[in-house]
Every structure is written in C-alpha cells, then in structure tokens.
Design an enzyme around this catalytic site. Structure first.
Site, PDB file in Angstrom:
ATOM      1  N   ILE A 206       0.858  -1.177   0.000  1.00 32.28           N
ATOM      2  CA  ILE A 206       0.000   0.000   0.000  1.00 32.28           C
ATOM      3  C   ILE A 206       0.895   1.229   0.000  1.00 32.28           C
ATOM      4  O   ILE A 206       1.793   1.358   0.834  1.00 32.28           O
ATOM      5  CB  ILE A 206      -0.925   0.012   1.242  1.00 32.28           C
ATOM      6  CG1 ILE A 206      -1.814  -1.234   1.267  1.00 32.28           C
ATOM      7  CG2 ILE A 206      -1.772   1.280   1.241  1.00 32.28           C
ATOM      8  CD1 ILE A 206      -2.792  -1.334   0.117  1.00 32.28           C
ATOM      9  N   LYS A 207       0.648   2.132  -0.933  1.00 30.79           N
ATOM     10  CA  LYS A 207       1.454   3.351  -1.021  1.00 30.79           C
ATOM     11  C   LYS A 207       0.871   4.427  -0.102  1.00 30.79           C
ATOM     12  O   LYS A 207      -0.302   4.764  -0.200  1.00 30.79           O
ATOM     13  CB  LYS A 207       1.500   3.861  -2.460  1.00 30.79           C
ATOM     14  CG  LYS A 207       2.299   2.986  -3.399  1.00 30.79           C
ATOM     15  CD  LYS A 207       2.267   3.489  -4.832  1.00 30.79           C
ATOM     16  CE  LYS A 207       3.137   4.693  -5.044  1.00 30.79           C
ATOM     17  NZ  LYS A 207       3.212   5.068  -6.485  1.00 30.79           N
ATOM     18  N   VAL A 208       1.751   4.946   0.762  1.00 35.61           N
ATOM     19  CA  VAL A 208       1.369   6.000   1.707  1.00 35.61           C
ATOM     20  C   VAL A 208       2.376   7.133   1.577  1.00 35.61           C
ATOM     21  O   VAL A 208       3.589   6.889   1.590  1.00 35.61           O
ATOM     22  CB  VAL A 208       1.359   5.470   3.154  1.00 35.61           C
ATOM     23  CG1 VAL A 208       1.071   6.600   4.145  1.00 35.61           C
ATOM     24  CG2 VAL A 208       0.338   4.343   3.302  1.00 35.61           C
TER      25      VAL A 208
END
Length: 896
Positions: free
Chosen positions: A143-145
C-alpha cells in the site's frame, strides 16, 4: 518480448543487487501477455498511482466492457474505480507471485496507493490502507502512503499491523530518515509482541528527477557559479540517502532485527524518467545502481535503458562529492529543505488533481457508454477494406507498434544503421518530458506578458506550423500577447510583421532546429537592427550546440530553449517548438499535453493493432496509397480548420520519397462526388458543437459513392494535442506500409542549393508563361494526378480569397486534387513530396514582381531578391526532375 539468447539489462541489474519495477499498470498488458514477458525478462515489481490509472482508463478501451456493465449501476465513480484498480492489482500480483515466493517474500510486489486526498490525514489514511489491503488480499501487495509528517505515524502503525508499505513522495534525507525509523520501530514492536517479521516488507520511494527540475529552476534564478550544479543535485541527494541506508544496515540495532529475519527497507528510486530534454534519457538509472535498491521506471525509460543503458555499480562508497554539491547549493543561497517541501506539496496536489480527473474520466465514460455515443474514431473504407484488414493483421503479427515504441529502425528499413531513424524517434516520449516543463513555461509566459503585447515567431516548417495551428485554434487568452507567425520572405510580409504593433512591446522568437535556417536568420538580422539590438526582446528555440544557441548567448537573448535533438522538425509540435509559443499566448499547455499523453496510452506497445487508433489510421493511409488512393483529403470543423497546415508537412515530407507518397489535401472546399476521381481517402475531423448538416450530407454522398471515409471526433479544441500525437504515430505506420523512412527529407536540400546558386550568380528568372502555354499545361493534367498551386505572394486575406476561388474553379474543371501553398513556406512542407514523391504532380508557380525591396542587414541581397531566388531555385529543381512546372506573373491569367 521475443525469446532472448542474451541476458537482459534487468537480469544483469539483479546480479548487482538492484531490482527493476515498472511504474505502470494497465489491464491490456495483463491480458496480452506483455507483463508476463517482462517478468520473464527480469522485471520484479510494479507501481501504480492515480495518474497512471487515469491515463489507462481514459486513454484506452481496456475497461470499456466492464464500465459498460457498471454504467447504469448505483455505484459511485470512486467505487467503480476501486473495483477496476483492485482487479488489476490482484491480477498483476498473481503474475508476480512466483517471484515473490522464489525470493521468500523479498521481491515481486505490486503497489496500490491510498487516495492522494488523504495525504495530510493520518487516521483516514490508516482506515483506507486497511480497507485496500483486505480488498486485494494478496501477500505481495504494497500500500502506497505518502511520506509526509502526517503519514509517518500511519506508516508505523500499518507496518506494525503487518501491512506492507511503499512510502512515496520522499524528496529529502530528513524525511527518508523519519520513515526508515518508523519501519525499524514497527519491526521492533512486532518482535516484542512475538509476531513474525520475515515477510513484512517496505520500500522508501525516493524521488529523483523531480528534484533536479525544482533545483535547476532555483539554481538558474541565482545564476553565476551555481549553474554548473544543474542536473547534479538529485543524484547527490540520492547518494547521501543511500549512504545513510548502508550505515543503518551496519548498525547493531539493525543487526539484531536482521538476525530475527528482518528485511531491509530498500530504497526505491522513483521519478526516474528524465524530465529535462538536455540530460541523458537514462541519467537517473545509470547513476543509481547499487545493492539493496529498486529502480521503478516508466515503460519508455525501461526501453531506453534496455537499448543503451550501462549496467555497472555506480552508487559510490565515498560521498564526498555529493556532500560538496549539497554544501555549494546551500552556500549559494538555495534552500534545499524549502525545495523539498515545495516538491512534497506539489506532489500531493498533482496526485490529488489527477485523482479528481480520474473520477471525472470514469463519469464521462459511464455517460458515453450508457448513451452509446459514437466512437471517437471510425471508418468506412469501402474498396480498400480487404487490403486494410490484411494489413492490420500483418502489422499486428509483425508487432509494429511495439517495435516503434522500442525504437527499432528495421520497422522502416532492413539496415538498422539507416541514418535519421533511431535518432529521430524522440517524439514518442517528448510529451512526457515536456509535462515537467509546464511550470517553468508558465513562469516564463507570465514574465513575458508583463512586458510584451505581441510575439513574432520567425521560423519555417516544423518551427512555425504547429504554433500557427495553435494560434488559429485558440487565439490569445485574456491578458496574453498576440502571436504573429512570420514564415514568408516576401518583403511585404516582413513589413506587415514590423508594423503590426509597437516594436518595443514585441518579443521575437527565432526558431530553427538546425540553427542555420536561412529565412529565420534573415528575419533575425532584420529585427535585430530594427530593435536596436535589444537582446531582451529575443528568444531562441533550437537544438543544443547549434549556431543559433551560440548566437543567443553572444547577443544576450532573454532565453534559449534547447530542444531534444532526437526529434525532426515536423514531429516537434509537442516539444519546445510548439509549446513555448503556446504558453506565451495563454494556451493551457498542461491540458494539451495531457490529451496527447492519453492518445499515446491508446497507442501503447501492448495495445492490439485493431484497437490502436493511430496504427489503424496509418494502415488506412498506407494501403490507400498503395491502391492508388494517395490523396488524403481533410474535412475539418471551423474551430480546428488550420490543423491541415501542420498535417500537410507531416504527411508530405514524411512519405513523399522514393517515388512514393501520400498527398495531404487541406483547405480544399468539399465538393459533390462527381468532382472527385478514385484517388481520394477522406478524413473528417469533427469538433463537438460544430456540427454542419451540409457537410455531413456531402460526406454521406461521398460514402455512398464508394469513397473511403475516416471519421475522427474531437471533444474540444484541446484534443488538438491528441491529434498531434495520433497523426505522428499514424504517419510512422504509413511509412512502414510504404517501405520508406518517414524521418528523413532527402530532396529538400535541392531547392536550397539552387537558391544559393541563383543568389550567387544573380541570374535572371525564368520567363513567365503566356495564356496559351498555361492552357496547354492545364490540359496535360490527367485523372489521378494533382495540381500544386505555389504562390510566391504575401499571405494576405485578399490573396487568400483570390487563390481559394482560383483553386476551386480548377478543381471542379479538371476534377483532380489540388493543393495551395505560399512560398517559401511550402518548400519546408510539401516541397519534399513534390520532388521525391510519385511523378503525378503538376506545378503552377505564381510570382509577383517586388517593386520596393527590403534590405537584409549583412547580406548582399534583400528579402525580395531572396524570395525570387527561392522561387527560381524550386522551379529549376522541379524541372530538373522532369516534373511539369510552369510560372505565371500575378493572378491575372487565372482570373480571366
């Protein structure tokens, strides 16, 4: 990709400890087998973002079937996007699963980003990340944060929960340290809680080329000794981050975690496509190779690196030089921390805007699919349909679009070393590079409009035609200067440019790829003297290293824009040659490029040929020419009527050689079927909101009469951007069909050489024809031939009207295709086809005696003399090739 007997660059990088991920995701490549082929060649991961999805969904038909089913549902646009994205990421993750398992969870990841609108909200980021993690349900998902201050606690909590995180939008060493510490703390927390850490993964996406874009802008504002730091700051910044990373891995704290199975949080080099066209196109790949790193590349950069990248460790052990660069930068007054903050803010804003655009695209597609809106391109190609169908099958089997994107010269010629192919394919990706120049272009535009009310562009052919189209299509936005394109050596045209406004409020753009174009140089000489040699009133657009670049430096020009040298003039609409004038008159360059990029997506390497709108068009044009229908006749809505000016040069100069070619016919009024022979292919480009029942009725008649007809639909004027790319790609495909090199212009130099000879000898012009001689000339034009009207007259509205009337009468009388061009403009446009194309042209040259010449400073001849020599030189060239060519004085004989 085809089977390889040698190691790919991606495989070689793996041996050096670096993985290659692809910064791209699209359903078509999942279905076509292209992604699996890349994985077989060494690809080890994939990243996505809202911009990538927006281009994929908006620029292709990959998702149309699913969207058609979802269109009438009550699902929101956001829910539909997530459904599409989750399915794509799942499929991609499954393809990478073997790599994930083979590395025991060390590689083979696919990334999906939380909504960019949450970049400043910790709690909502956590909630969305958990939801997406559960929805995809794959162990090799990341997941890109965003690595913002608000993102740091979210990153630590999510990692502690066992969710793999790709931390994005990192621009500074300080922010990288923060997220690295968050990863370490999360690992320690899991160890204390008795949880496993051997399959927990994270990468820190450290942005590179965007750093240089911002740093270079600030360096140029300071000037002086700092200028030699341009193009060096991003690499130095990344090297310092890597050095800190290596120190962390050697620390006792990390060693304790490693002993329990912890994996390093690898540095992932992001934004590695070169943004500045003056830098190496693989700069941010070649310079950042080292163990425990990842380079995520857009498809174009990956292809370029496979073609000519250098595989060797380049991340240095000693970071002394990197420290020196950053210290010099700070010491010179550039606040790098402030630059990094600006880049972070801009990144969040851009991704958020792209996300909103993405949802808008889905909404528009839902509406269009539900309403069964006609497709944006269609055709009824009649008699040539079997040949076109066969050609499309052959193009698909030969993988021509894919090979074009791979810059394979053998698409056009068997010899891969054929000149002017490999080094003329920069147009494929220049729009992507130019997207990073939007901010500097807008800043320059604001600077110019504060001082000037008018811009005069001094250029020819590829340097002038796209700006002319953009000016006629958009005009000047409120508060922006007007544009006057000067591409005529007629002294009356030069005087008109001079007297069209206050010279002290006029900016002159001297535009020439070679930097040696005679007309551009003559215009410069004249206006340099008229302005008293004020360098601040001049701008140059040229290739690096040309005499014009040198001149701009010596004379103190306000600015010199250096264009990528691997683009031919007629393919340069989406480069500085087209975009600098566009920005100056207030065209939204970002929107124009966005539409072009969307078309590029529709023509991507893995799109089946039948779904590729440019390959489809190119096959029709090429097969039409082979079948004798070699007159591509444009029917354009009023709002985009000038597009034919640019398309004329692109098609004629690209295809008119080796006795072959496609004649573009623009601005010829649409007639009834009986005035046309069987040598036409009609192309209708219709702008939404400009429907014309009379034109549509005529087109229906032509279709009924058996003429091939192509329909292209534009939603608004900014779709001109997509058409620039569509026609460039289609022309390249048509060139392959014809078996010619569409990037050279072997016969253009003939007229230039003849012009110089005429000027040197001061030879008398050829005599004008009499009325009987003109009639005999016209009587010799056969069906299937064409008449080129070449007017060496000032391009005035009155001459436009008179010439158009003459052209129409001759077309209807002779029932042949006609073209009309002002000299010397057409020499840089259709002139190549006149001499190198099929021997079916008949050339009517119209000259006018100049009574009041205008001197060119530093030259022994004036503009009138130059224009007369150009006319004579071209006439000699045409007759030397056995082309029927005749000269008349003025328009009188034709109006009798």
């Amino acid at each position: 990709m085809s089977e390889r007997t040698t190691q790919t660059s991606m495989q070689a990088l793996l041996e050096l400890g670096q993985s290659v991920w692809l910064d791209y995701l699209r359903r078509g490549m999942l279905r076509s087998g292209e992604l699996q082929s890349l994985i077989d060649d060494g690809l080890r991961g994939m990243t996505s973002n809202p911009t990538i999805f927006e281009h994929a969904i908006g620029g292709s038909s990959d998702y149309d079937d699913e969207l058609r089913g979802l269109a009438p549902s009550r699902k929101s646009d956001l829910e539909i996007f997530e459904r599409l994205a989750v399915e794509d990421v799942r499929q991609a993750a499954d393809l990478f699963r073997p790599a994930y398992e083979a590395t025991a969870g060390g590689d083979g990841f696919v990334s999906l980003e939380v909504s960019p609108t949450l970049g400043r909200d910790t709690e909502k980021t956590i909630v969305e990340a958990r939801r997406l993690w559960a929805a995809v349900d794959r162990p090799n998902l990341m997941i890109k944060v965003p690595g913002t201050k608000e993102g740091w606690p979210a990153i630590e909590r999510l990692l502690t929960e066992g969710i793999n995180i790709n931390i994005t939008l990192l621009f500074s060493l300080e922010h990288y340290r923060q997220v690295a510490e968050a990863y370490v703390r999360a690992l320690e927390s899991r160890v204390r809680g008795g949880k496993s850490i051997d399959r927990l993964a994270s990468v820190a996406s450290f942005f590179v080329s965007r750093v240089d874009t911002e740093a270079d802008r600030r360096i140029e504002a300071k000037g002086g000794a700092l200028l030699d730091l341009r193009g060096k700051v991003a690499i130095a910044n990344a090297q310092l981050a890597y050095a800190w990373f290596r120190d962390l891995l050697e620390s006792p704290r990390w060693q304790r975690l490693a002993s329990t199975g912890a994996r390093p949080q690898r540095l992932l080099w992001a934004s590695t496509g070169t943004k500045n066209p003056g830098y190496s196109d693989v700069l941010y790949v070649d310079s950042l190779i080292g163990p425990d790193t990842i380079n995520t590349m857009p498809p174009a950069t990956l292809q370029l690196f496979e073609d000519h990248g250098t595989v060797r460790r380049t991340l240095p052990e000693d970071t002394g030089e990197a420290h020196t660069i950053m210290e010099r930068l700070t010491g010179g007054g550039v606040d790098f921390d402030d630059a990094a903050r600006a880049l972070e803010d801009e990144g969040i804003e851009k991704f958020a805007k792209s996300f909103e655009t993405l949802l808008g695209v889905i909404a528009s597609k839902r509406k269009a699919l539900a309403a069964q809106t006609p497709p944006s391109h269609s055709g009824v190609v009649q008699a040539i349909d079997p040949a076109v169908a066969k050609r499309l099958t052959a193009v698909d089997a030969a993988q021509l679009p894919k090979r074009i994107w791979a810059r394979d010269p053998t698409v056009w010629k068997d010899d891969p070393n054929t000149p002017e192919i490999r080094d003329r394919l920069g147009w494929l990706t220049v729009g992507k590079a130019m997207a990073q120049q939007v901010k500097p272009l807008n800043a320059f535009s604001n600077e110019v409009r504060a001082e000037f009310s008018r811009v005069v562009l001094c250029g020819m052919g590829g340097s002038s035609l796209a700006p002319e189209v953009l000016w006629r299509t958009f005009g000047a936005a409120p508060g922006y200067p007007s544009l006057h394109v000067l591409d005529s050596t007629d002294p009356r045209a030069v005087r008109q440019a001079e007297r069209g406004g206050d010279l002290t409020k006029t900016l002159f753009i001297v535009s020439s790829k070679s930097g040696t174009t005679q007309e551009s140089d003559s215009f410069f000489r004249y206006f340099w003297e008229r302005t008293g040699g004020r360098g601040s009133q001049f701008v140059a657009i040229t290739d690096p290293g040309t005499p014009l670049e040198k001149l701009a430096g010596e004379r103190g020009f306000r600015r010199a824009f250096l264009n990528p040298p691997d683009i031919g003039g007629r393919y340069s609409a989406l480069s500085f040659f087209g975009l600098v004038p566009a920005a100056l008159i207030g065209v939204e360059v970002e929107t124009l490029l966005h539409r072009a990029h969307r078309m590029a997506e529709a023509c991507a390497a893995w799109v089946p040929t039948l779904e590729n709108p440019a390959a489809w068009l190119g096959a029709i044009l090429g097969e039409g020419a082979l079948a004798g229908r070699d007159k591509a006749t444009f029917v354009l809505s009023p709002g985009i009527a000038s597009f034919g000016l640019w398309a004329e040069q692109l098609i004629a100069e690209s295809t008119g050689k080796e006795g072959k070619g496609i004649l573009p016919v623009a601005d010829e009024p649409l007639g009834r079927p009986e005035v046309y022979g069987e040598d036409r292919v009609f192309v209708s480009m219709a702008l939404a909101g400009e429907a014309d029942a009379g034109i549509e009725s005529r087109l229906a008649e032509l279709e009924k009469a058996g003429h091939p007809l192509v329909h292209l639909r534009l939603d608004d004027r900014y779709d001109v951007g997509q058409e620039f790319f569509r026609w460039e790609f289609a022309t390249a495909v048509a060139g392959a069909v014809l078996g010619i090199n569409p990037f050279d212009q072997p016969n253009v130099a003939e007229s230039k050489a003849n012009t110089k000879a005429v000027l040197a000898k001061r030879s008398a012009p050829s005599p004008a024809a009499s009325a009987p001689e003109l009639e005999k000339f016209l009587a010799g034009i056969k069906p299937g031939h064409y008449l080129a009207i070449m007017a060496y007259l000032p391009p005035t509205p009155e001459n436009d009207r008179r010439l158009a009337a003459i052209r129409l009468r001759l077309r209807d009388r002779l029932r042949i295709a006609t073209t009309l061009g002002y000299g010397p403009r057409f020499l840089h446009s259709t002139g190549q086809l006149h001499k190198g194309g099929p021997p079916v042209g008949h050339f009517l040259q119209i000259v006018d005696r100049v009574r009041d010449d205008l001197a060119i400073p530093g030259e022994p001849f004036g503009f009138g003399e130059l224009e007369a020599a150009q006319a004579e030189g071209d006439l000699v060239a045409l007759r030397g090739r056995g082309r029927p060519a005749i000269r008349i004085d003025d328009l009188g004989l034709l109006e009798q």
